[in-house]
Design an enzyme around this catalytic site. Structure first.
Site, PDB file in Angstrom:
ATOM      1  CB  SER A 281      -0.924  -0.002   1.289  1.00 28.52           C
ATOM      2  OG  SER A 281      -1.218   1.476   1.615  1.00 28.52           O
TER       3      SER A 281
ATOM      4  CG  HIS B 269      -3.722  -1.514  -1.512  1.00 27.92           C
ATOM      5  ND1 HIS B 269      -4.982  -2.335  -1.810  1.00 27.92           N
ATOM      6  CD2 HIS B 269      -4.276  -0.820  -0.297  1.00 27.92           C
ATOM      7  CE1 HIS B 269      -6.046  -2.164  -0.617  1.00 27.92           C
ATOM      8  NE2 HIS B 269      -5.432  -1.204   0.041  1.00 27.92           N
TER       9      HIS B 269
ATOM     10  CG  ASP C 194      -5.043   2.580   1.144  1.00 34.59           C
ATOM     11  OD1 ASP C 194      -3.836   2.055   1.666  1.00 34.59           O
ATOM     12  OD2 ASP C 194      -5.913   1.553   1.129  1.00 34.59           O
TER      13      ASP C 194
ATOM     14  CG  MET D  78      -8.361   7.240   2.701  1.00 41.46           C
ATOM     15  SD  MET D  78      -7.313   7.230   4.518  1.00 41.46           S
ATOM     16  CE  MET D  78      -6.550   5.843   4.020  1.00 41.46           C
TER      17      MET D  78
ATOM     18  CG  HIS E 263      -9.213  -0.028  -0.230  1.00 42.09           C
ATOM     19  ND1 HIS E 263      -8.452  -0.117   1.180  1.00 42.09           N
ATOM     20  CD2 HIS E 263     -10.457   0.179   0.291  1.00 42.09           C
ATOM     21  CE1 HIS E 263      -9.243  -0.261   2.014  1.00 42.09           C
ATOM     22  NE2 HIS E 263     -10.520   0.043   1.370  1.00 42.09           N
TER      23      HIS E 263
ATOM     24  CG  MET F  12     -11.056   2.964   2.454  1.00 44.76           C
ATOM     25  SD  MET F  12      -9.719   3.115   3.316  1.00 44.76           S
ATOM     26  CE  MET F  12      -8.368   3.372   1.935  1.00 44.76           C
TER      27      MET F  12
ATOM     28  CG  MET G  68     -11.229  -2.999   5.790  1.00 39.55           C
ATOM     29  SD  MET G  68      -9.854  -2.654   4.631  1.00 39.55           S
ATOM     30  CE  MET G  68      -8.840  -1.413   5.833  1.00 39.55           C
TER      31      MET G  68
ATOM     32  N   GLY H 126      -8.592   4.074   7.554  1.00 43.22           N
ATOM     33  CA  GLY H 126      -8.150   5.576   7.529  1.00 43.22           C
ATOM     34  C   GLY H 126      -6.664   6.017   7.728  1.00 43.22           C
TER      35      GLY H 126
ATOM     36  N   GLY I 146      -2.282   3.962   8.271  1.00 45.50           N
ATOM     37  CA  GLY I 146      -1.462   2.942   7.985  1.00 45.50           C
ATOM     38  C   GLY I 146      -0.844   2.838   9.609  1.00 45.50           C
ATOM     39  N   GLY I 147       0.045   1.975   9.653  1.00 43.87           N
ATOM     40  CA  GLY I 147       0.612   1.517  10.864  1.00 43.87           C
ATOM     41  C   GLY I 147      -0.206   1.429  11.756  1.00 43.87           C
TER      42      GLY I 147
ATOM     43  CG  ASP J 193      -6.129  -3.088   3.353  1.00 44.48           C
ATOM     44  OD1 ASP J 193      -6.920  -2.222   2.697  1.00 44.48           O
ATOM     45  OD2 ASP J 193      -5.048  -2.854   3.504  1.00 44.48           O
TER      46      ASP J 193
ATOM     47  N   GLY K 214      -2.533  -3.644   8.919  1.00 47.43           N
ATOM     48  CA  GLY K 214      -1.742  -4.581  10.255  1.00 47.43           C
ATOM     49  C   GLY K 214      -0.868  -5.551   9.786  1.00 47.43           C
TER      50      GLY K 214
ATOM     51  CB  SER L  91       3.318   0.772   8.442  1.00 46.24           C
ATOM     52  OG  SER L  91       2.651  -0.537   8.899  1.00 46.24           O
TER      53      SER L  91
HETATM   54  C1  DX5 Z   1      -6.098   1.536   5.730  1.00 44.68           C
HETATM   55  C2  DX5 Z   1      -5.730   1.007   4.260  1.00 44.68           C
HETATM   56  C3  DX5 Z   1      -4.592  -0.148   4.358  1.00 44.68           C
HETATM   57  C4  DX5 Z   1      -3.432   0.487   5.093  1.00 44.68           C
HETATM   58  C5  DX5 Z   1      -2.504  -0.482   5.398  1.00 44.68           C
HETATM   59  O1  DX5 Z   1      -7.365   2.262   5.677  1.00 44.68           O
HETATM   60  O2  DX5 Z   1      -7.036   0.455   3.525  1.00 44.68           O
HETATM   61  O3  DX5 Z   1      -4.251  -0.202   3.061  1.00 44.68           O
HETATM   62  O4  DX5 Z   1      -2.798   1.375   4.142  1.00 44.68           O
HETATM   63  O5  DX5 Z   1      -1.283   0.315   6.221  1.00 44.68           O
HETATM   64  P1  DX5 Z   1      -0.627  -0.946   7.318  1.00 44.68           P
HETATM   65  O6  DX5 Z   1      -0.162  -2.010   6.575  1.00 44.68           O
HETATM   66  O7  DX5 Z   1       0.374   0.054   7.555  1.00 44.68           O
HETATM   67  O8  DX5 Z   1      -1.686  -1.022   8.211  1.00 44.68           O
HETATM   68 ZN    ZN Z   2      -6.437  -0.409   1.617  1.00 41.35          ZN
END
Ligand code: DX5
Ligand code: ZN
Length: 213
Positions: A6, A31, A33, A35, A64, A66, A135, A140, A142-143, A173, A175, A196
């Site tokens: 991502s 990927h 993201d 938003m 993706h 969101m 999910m 929303g 990362g990390g 997707d 963590g 991350s």
């Molecule tokens: C969160 C995104 C994920 C996120 C994953 O809303 O949909 O794709 O970027 O990031 P990590 O791998 O750091 O959890």
């Molecule tokens: Zn995503």
């Protein structure tokens, strides 16, 4: 097992180069993201960013959404070069129609489920999708930490897929790292998204992707 890093944890001032680097590092998909600040609080990127990144890699772009009213943006992301578009079942009143529109636009449709949404919500449309995104964090950011109980949800998703649509990819997707990636795969995931873990890996993206694989 496909690895879809991502970009959310990438350097947003150099996304084209980051996409090219992911291709060099052996990623299967990229990927994106997207938003809108409404479906989730943060605002990230739109079709124009995807369009400009398209020049930097040949890899499939896994978008993706969101965003609220995702149906409104399907054609714009198709024109930008998206290959897969995943929409949240919580973001539209008409999920069946949204998936149909993505496929009619010439892309692979995906349906996403937030951690608090029951799997039964996607059961009626599982045969209309090419991808089910489970999910493992609240969308929303990362990390974040992989939510407890995610392997059970992935196992249930896999059982549904085996029964209703054996060609369906199960994308996990949120963590994902070496440990949670292993748990997810053992539970039936076929695609791992990692942000991350890939962009924060001390030995770089290739080492992270190799470790996940
Ligand atoms: C969160 C995104 C994920 C996120 C994953 O809303 O949909 O794709 O970027 O990031 P990590 O791998 O750091 O959890
Ligand atoms: Zn995503």
């Amino acid at each position: 097992m496909l690895i879809a890093p991502s970009l959310l944890s990438a350097d947003f001032s150099r996304l084209g180069e980051e996409v090219a680097a992911l291709e060099q590092a052996g990623a299967d998909w990229v990927h994106f993201d997207v938003m809108d600040g409404h479906f989730v609080p943060p605002i990230t990127i739109g079709p124009r960013t995807v369009e400009h990144c398209r020049r930097y890699a040949k890899l499939p772009f896994d978008v993706h959404l969101m965003i609220e009213n995702p149906e409104r943006s399907i054609d714009a992301f198709r024109d930008a070069g998206a290959n897969t578009i995943s929409v949240h079942v919580e973001a539209t009143r008409h999920i069946h129609r949204a998936l149909e529109s993505i496929r009619k636009a010439g892309m692979r449709p995906g349906v996403c489920l937030n951690p608090g949404s029951p799997l039964v919500l996607v059961e009626p449309v599982l045969k209309d999708a090419d991808l089910l995104v489970v999910m493992c964090v609240n969308p929303g950011w990362g990390g974040q930490k992989y939510i407890e109980g995610s392997p059970e949800r992935i196992k249930a998703a896999r059982a549904l897929r085996d029964r209703l649509n054996p060609k369906l990819e199960i994308e996990v997707d949120g963590g994902v790292n070496a440990e949670t990636g292993r748990q997810s795969t053992q539970s039936g995931a076929t695609v791992l998204v990692a942000g991350s873990f890939v962009f924060g890996h001390p030995q770089g993206a290739k080492a992270a992707i190799d470790q996940l694989r």
